[in-house]
Design an enzyme around this catalytic site. Structure first.
Site, PDB file in Angstrom:
ATOM      1  N   SER A 821      38.791  31.469  -3.613  1.00 22.28           N
ATOM      2  CA  SER A 821      37.944  32.657  -3.737  1.00 22.28           C
ATOM      3  C   SER A 821      36.611  32.526  -3.011  1.00 22.28           C
ATOM      4  CB  SER A 821      37.680  32.965  -5.215  1.00 22.28           C
ATOM      5  OG  SER A 821      36.968  31.904  -5.825  1.00 22.28           O
ATOM      6  N   LYS A 864      33.535  37.938 -12.745  1.00 22.20           N
ATOM      7  CA  LYS A 864      32.588  37.553 -11.693  1.00 22.20           C
ATOM      8  C   LYS A 864      31.452  38.558 -11.556  1.00 22.20           C
ATOM      9  CE  LYS A 864      35.971  34.993  -8.916  1.00 22.20           C
ATOM     10  NZ  LYS A 864      36.753  34.968  -7.665  1.00 22.20           N
TER      11      LYS A 864
END
Length: 948
Positions: A821, A864
């Site tokens: 990521s 996130k």
């Protein structure tokens, strides 16, 4: 009978109802209240130690005297009323006793002990002394004459031996058959030993004492035997007792008569009324013995009451009330007939009865009426919202099930009304027209008869068939749901809320650690202590056929082993096409499980076999976000813990900043269990402060409001440190986004890149995983390949890594980091370093890149972005493929962040509107940089230097 001179011996008053005879060893249980025996035992040990070196206590004689019995006659001394043994006098004790020795002491460890006392000879008590801590007595001892002085005594002795051996044989025979309660019996081995002992006995007095001890006689009769010094009189008394018991046992025995035998053993009945009846017992090893099962079962004596029959009648009523299925009713009827033919003492009786009781306890047709009305969905929605915050997908699926169930019930109600009307029409008499036609036919002649009859037999028009209507009824097949998520997110409590919303009974079955298939499907009835499986036991417990079953920890069921495969046994339970006829090994009759609402829980899908997973509808429950935890703590956990810790709502004030601090700095989990523990710790600390102030008479000094500074006093130092966005920026530093593997929490992660003179090497630190290392290598390769396009080199052939080395580091080096990521963040950090231009610290990004520069989707977007907002980030770059995940974000996150979606990190970057450009800035303002038009986007001054 030889006598000795009077002597003084320590005396033990035997417990009431106990008689010790010479030659007999008896156990005397001594409680903590018998201080006299403890003192006597201490004296015996002292005398034994002074008398011989080895200190054997069996060399010290004592006297054992029973209490007297009033029924022996007026000349005998009466007994006392519950007197302490140390306070008894000579009048309380029997005149005769036994000189004995202590052969052993057995301790119990509970303040009690047992004396093993062996009788030696008879004695007469002349005087009792109680001036010491224990009793003493002056006694005269008598010894039996060892010779047979007369022929009469010898004949009596032989008769005594004969009767004794006959009694032993009879007791041995009686042990083979069912006897009434309390009837004596002997095992074959013990009977043989007794027979040998009696045959070898040479002293008539000793044999009489031994048989009197084992006979079933009264306390007074044993005292009489003890008092008989004359051996001839004693033998005669014991013969009388033997003969009486022998006749009593034979009269109580009922043995099946066997006539077909060659070598019978005949036992005469012994009574004048039954002189012609002889009972035969044939050994099984005889040649003509009939095969097993040829004899009718032994019935035993008739019972005195009908208790057993009454219990069986009650069981029969329970079976009738259970409304068994046709197959179960057939099996229950057969087993009940067998049960009535079997005696209760036989082992099979208990097995069959337990099986029938299981059939009676299973809810074959009993159900709970679901709360399905016009307000069902609203009530269920309110119930789920009150019990759980968030979890919208799960709530949506459960409400869908309730809606379908409600519609099915409406359809069935309409069909029931139609069926009722059809049945009423079928019961109405023939119409009047038919009657008139029949009358006309009878008067018109035979030719008109058939016509009238056919008209009367026609069915009523518009009357649908009952079978067709009944076939249209909607059958409820409950879904089988699998809730997958980390621990502590409310999977188990969610299933309980479903049962509450439906108004159904709830039962939890823990499958963790189940290794035996029989625990699911039950044991076969051929095994000892067989029982049904967990599913049938759960149905018995709830008592209805449509409960909510929670199959907890289904991912921890054991695999195939020597006890079978439990996960394979669950296939039939959780298959909607099969569980309407679930077969339990113990019950052996199909059981309908289609009405049961199964909800399974699991933490991971990796250990669930694919066939089992295919039968369940999987619903993922992710970890709670920080915002959700804040709502859960405020609405549920804090009020709950305030009540648990005996505080009032006005005695503790929890500000939002305190709750946020506990969530961010003291917990990092997917669920809320640790959060609840930390809140409980804070409230316990406030409870101590409040109790101290109240007890000290200073309640005004107590401050109910909590502050952030108080947390360190109650919870200690912070366990986790939250990353905060930097205030200033510098080249080579980019803010990435991370979602913790424990679930529920997200945060920012700084990526630092530095260069130095070298030979083009790449150094990675920060405890990076293999996937993260590969992301750095891919980003570096892409930047090197597109360095000229990005304006980082003067010509396409120039190597940007020439004469330099790169060091990539992620702070918090002790924490492992991995996952695909951070590719875009690595690439931007390298571009920033090589160009010398800084990236704004309030910009964060996440996404993986390929060698073509394509930004691919990543997971954990919700966590996130919530972590980014909490850390002070203003702008976030996301992969375009994650546009769908933004829809599920809380509104406050959408309002607080500027989210930009990108597809490529290249000179031809495509924005969220799909307008191409030859500039990296096209994703921001969609204005071609080649036209040199000044961009008005606020990020233009920052990123313009990254374009060529």
């Amino acid at each position: 009978m030889a006598r000795t001179h009077p002597t003084t011996l320590p005396l033990i008053a035997l417990p009431r109802g106990t008689v010790l005879l010479p030659g007999v060893v008896q156990r005397i249980v001594v409680s903590s209240t018998r201080a006299d025996i403890a003192s006597l035992l201490a004296v015996v040990y002292t005398l034994a130690a002074s008398k011989n070196p080895n200190g054997r206590i069996d060399t010290i004689p004592i006297a054992c005297v029973p209490f007297s019995a009033p029924s022996l006659g007026p000349d005998d001394p009466p007994s006392t009323k519950n007197g302490e043994p140390t306070k008894v006098s000579k009048s309380d004790l029997f005149l005769w006793g036994v000189g004995a020795k202590i052969s052993g002491v057995e301790g119990r460890g509970t303040g009690e002990f047992t004396l093993l006392v062996e009788g030696v000879s008879r004695l007469r008590v002349d005087k009792v002394f109680s001036d010491k801590a224990y009793l003493e007595a002056r006694v005269v001892t008598f010894q039996d004459d060892s010779s047979l002085s007369s022929t009469a005594l010898e004949e009596a002795f032989q008769e005594l031996k004969l009767l004794s051996r006959q009694l032993v044989s009879l007791l041995k025979v009686s042990s083979m058959f069912t006897r009434p309660g309390g009837s004596p019996s002997l095992s074959p081995l013990l009977a043989r030993r007794l027979d040998i002992f009696i045959a070898k006995q040479t002293q008539p007095g000793a044999l009489a004492d031994f048989m009197a001890n084992i006979l079933d006689c009264t306390y007074e009769e044993k005292l009489q035997v003890l008092s008989l010094l004359d051996v001839k009189q004693r033998v005669a008394k014991v013969i009388e007792l033997l003969d009486r018991q022998y006749r009593d046992i034979k009269n109580n025995m009922q043995i099946t008569t066997v006539t077909a035998t060659t070598i019978p053993i005949v036992i005469d009945s012994g009574s004048p009324d039954n002189s012609n009846i002889k009972t035969m017992i044939v050994p099984r090893n005889m040649p003509n013995f009939p095969p097993s099962g040829a004899f009718p079962p032994f019935r035993g004596p008739p019972p005195n009451d009908n208790a057993e029959e009454s219990e069986l009648d009650d069981l029969q009523k329970r079976l009738e009330a259970a409304k068994l299925s046709p197959e179960a009713a057939k099996v229950a009827s057969r087993e009940m007939k067998r049960l009535r033919k079997i005696q209760p003492a036989q082992a099979e009786h208990a097995v069959i009865r337990a099986y029938l009781e299981t059939l009676a306890d299973i809810p074959w047709s009993a159900t709970t009426n679901d709360r399905l009305g016009p307000q069902t969905l609203n009530a269920a929605r309110k119930q789920l919202d009150n019990d759980h915050y968030g979890l919208e997908k799960v709530k949506k699926r459960l409400l869908e099930y309730l809606a379908v169930l409600r519609l099915k019930q409406s359809i069935n109600d309409d069909l029931d009304a139609q069926i009722k009307r059809a049945e009423e029409q079928a019961k109405t008499p023939a119409p009047v027209e038919g009657v008139k036609a029949e009358t006309a036919g009878s008067t018109a002649g035979p030719a008109a008869g058939p016509v009238a009859g056919s008209a009367a037999e026609k069915p009523i028009p518009n009357n649908p068939s009952l079978e067709v209507l009944q076939g249209k009824r909607m059958v409820d097949k409950s879904p089988i749901l699998l809730l997958v998520g980390p621990p502590g997110v409310g999977k188990t409590s969610l299933a309980r809320s479903v049962a509450t919303a439906l108004g159904r009974k709830f039962h939890r079955i823990s499958l963790g650690g189940v290794r035996d298939e029989a625990e699911i499907r039950g044991h076969r009835r051929t095994y000892v202590a067989a029982m049904p499986g967990l599913i049938v036991q759960g149905l018995k417990k709830v008592g209805v056929a449509n409960p909510v079953f929670l199959l907890d920890e289904i991912d921890k069921v054991g695999g195939s082993n020597n006890h079978g495969d439990p996960s394979a046994a669950m296939l039939e339970v959780l298959d909607p096409e099969q569980n309407h006829a679930f077969s339990d090994h113990y019950v052996g009759i199909p059981i309908d499980l289609s009405k049961v609402l199964f909800i399974a829980t699991a933490n991971s899908l990796d250990t669930i076999p694919p066939p089992l997973l295919d039968r369940m509808e999987t619903i993922y429950i992710p970890g709670y976000t920080t915002l959700e935890k804040k709502h859960i703590a405020t609405d549920h956990l804090i009020p709950k813990q305030i009540r648990i810790n005996a505080l009032g709502d006005d005695q503790v004030v929890f500000p939002q900043e305190v709750v946020s601090k506990i969530i961010d700095s003291y917990t990092r989990e997917a669920g809320v269990r640790n959060l609840e523990r930390e809140i409980s710790s804070v409230l316990r600390g406030k409870a101590v402060e409040y109790a101290d102030a109240k007890d000290g008479g200073r309640p005004e000094t107590y401050n109910p409001k909590l502050t952030v500074e108080d947390l360190e006093r109650f919870l200690g130092t912070e366990k986790f440190e939250e990353e905060i966005a930097e205030k200033t920026s510098r080249p080579g530093i980019v803010t990435g986004l991370v979602a913790y593997s424990s679930g529920g929490n997200g945060s920012i992660l700084f990526i630092e890149v530095a260069d130095m003179p070298g030979k083009g090497t790449l150094q990675l630190t920060g405890k990076l995983g293999d996937v993260l290392k590969e992301s750095v290598e891919v980003a570096l390769t892409w930047v090197k390949a597109h360095a000229f396009e990005l304006g980082l080199t003067q010509n396409p052939a120039e190597n940007i890594m020439k004469d330099r080395s790169i060091h990539v580091h992620c702070p918090s080096g002790s924490i492992p980091k991995d996952g695909p990521s951070s590719g875009i963040a690595q690439a931007i950090a390298l571009i920033s370093l090589f160009s010398g231009k800084a990236v704004p610290p309030t910009m964060a990004m996440t996404g993986e890149i390929s060698l073509r520069g394509r930004v691919t989707a990543v997971g954990g977007i919700k966590e996130k972005l919530i972590g980014a907002l909490r850390a002070g980030v203003k702008t976030v770059l996301l992969p375009a493929q994650n546009r769908k995940d933004v829809k599920d974000l809380p509104q406050e996150v959408k309002d607080g962040l500027e989210i930009i979606h990108v597809r490529y990190v290249s000179s031809r970057l495509v924005s969220d509107r799909g307008i191409p450009s030859f500039s990296f800035l096209c994703a921001l303002c969609h204005v071609p940089l080649c036209s040199r038009v000044s961009c008005q986007h606020p990020l233009f001054p920052v990123l313009s230097t990254l374009a060529s």
